[in-house]
Enzyme design. Structure first.
Site, mmCIF file in Angstrom:
data_model
loop_
_atom_site.group_PDB
_atom_site.id
_atom_site.type_symbol
_atom_site.label_atom_id
_atom_site.label_comp_id
_atom_site.label_asym_id
_atom_site.label_seq_id
_atom_site.Cartn_x
_atom_site.Cartn_y
_atom_site.Cartn_z
ATOM 1 N N LYS A 90 32.358 85.681 73.020
ATOM 2 C CA LYS A 90 33.627 86.013 72.343
ATOM 3 C C LYS A 90 34.038 87.456 72.634
ATOM 4 O O LYS A 90 34.455 88.193 71.744
ATOM 5 C CB LYS A 90 33.526 85.753 70.849
ATOM 6 N N ARG A 91 33.960 87.841 73.895
ATOM 7 C CA ARG A 91 34.290 89.201 74.283
ATOM 8 C C ARG A 91 35.807 89.392 74.331
ATOM 9 O O ARG A 91 36.555 88.462 74.631
ATOM 10 C CB ARG A 91 33.687 89.538 75.647
#
EC number: 4.1.1.23
Length: 265
Positions: A90-91
């Site tokens: 979930k960058r």
């Protein structure tokens, strides 16, 4: 082949729509050696029932350097099994920082084939990840409607729909039937799957939340394209810890999820 093509080929060849998640939880083991052995054993024992696998980076990062070394080992084992890898990180960030994250997790020996990305710093922040994914034959999965109950605090009020439309816009120039830009839509939102599928006709959908979070296979038919492709459904705790650290139980759980999803499509 592109990530989407590899995923489709494996889905049809093995007749599976299951994504096996690996979340190695330190408190389930006596020591790191046991954690490592069990994580690798679950991967090896369940891969025949998996269209892809999804390591959750948080659990590897929490273990420090040994955890990151284990992540590389897990990814190497998956590649040896020709099992596509979605890194769940979930960058999301701006400018050169986003480019650095993209280099870290979408290229090189320790990278995955695909990466989950967060669009909530603005749609422009997605571009370094999309560019890196396309350059490496990989994919990104943009958070559209996550599986947690409190997602509506931020994702409600039409926000998820705006993100879905951006996923579709990014996908549009690609000639392939399925795009390198996919979407995360929780299996816990079955009543909204048809609408999101319609908004993102070329996106591979990653549906987390099967099993432990309450998602049910029988509710997910609307996520799939004709032929039962275009989506994978993730189960993590429900496979890896189906009965404590019993690997045979993990295999039975993976087989059961696979069969339940096949019955739907």
């Amino acid at each position: 082949m592109t990530f989407a093509a590899r995923l489709t080929e494996r889905t049809l060849r093995l007749n599976t729509r299951l994504c096996v998640g690996l979340d190695p939880r330190a408190d389930a083991y006596a020591d790191f050696a046991a954690l490592r052995a069990h994580t690798l054993a679950v991967l090896d024992a369940t891969h025949a029932y998996a269209a892809c696998m999804k390591p959750q980076l948080a659990f590897f990062e929490a273990l420090g350097l040994p955890g990151l070394q284990l992540l590389e080992e897990v990814c190497a084992a998956a590649r040896a099994l020709d099992l596509p890898i979605i890194l769940d990180a979930k960058r999301g960030d701006i400018g050169s920082t986003a480019e650095a994250y993209a280099r870290a997790w979408l290229s090189g020996g320790h990278a995955g084939d695909a990466l989950t990305v967060n669009p909530f710093l603005g749609f422009g922040t997605l571009l370094p990840f999309v560019t890196a994914a396309r350059a490496n034959g990989g994919a990104v999965f943009v958070l559209v409607k996550t599986s947690n109950p409190d997602q509506a605090d931020v994702q409600g009020g039409g926000v998820s729909e705006r993100v879905a439309d951006e996923v579709a816009r990014l996908s549009a120039p690609e000639a392939e039937a399925l795009s390198s830009v996919g979407a995360v839509v929780g299996a816990t939102h079955p009543q909204e799957l048809a609408a999101f599928r319609a908004r993102m006709p070329k996106a591979v959908l990653l549906l987390p939340g099967l099993g432990a979070q309450g998602g049910r296979a029988e509710d997910l038919a609307a996520a799939f394209l004709p032929g039962g492709v275009g989506a994978v459904v993730n189960a993590s705790r429900g496979v890896q810890y189906a009965a404590g650290v019993d690997v045979d139980a993990a295999v039975e759980a993976a087989r059961g999820f696979r069969d339940a999803l096949n019955a739907v499509v």
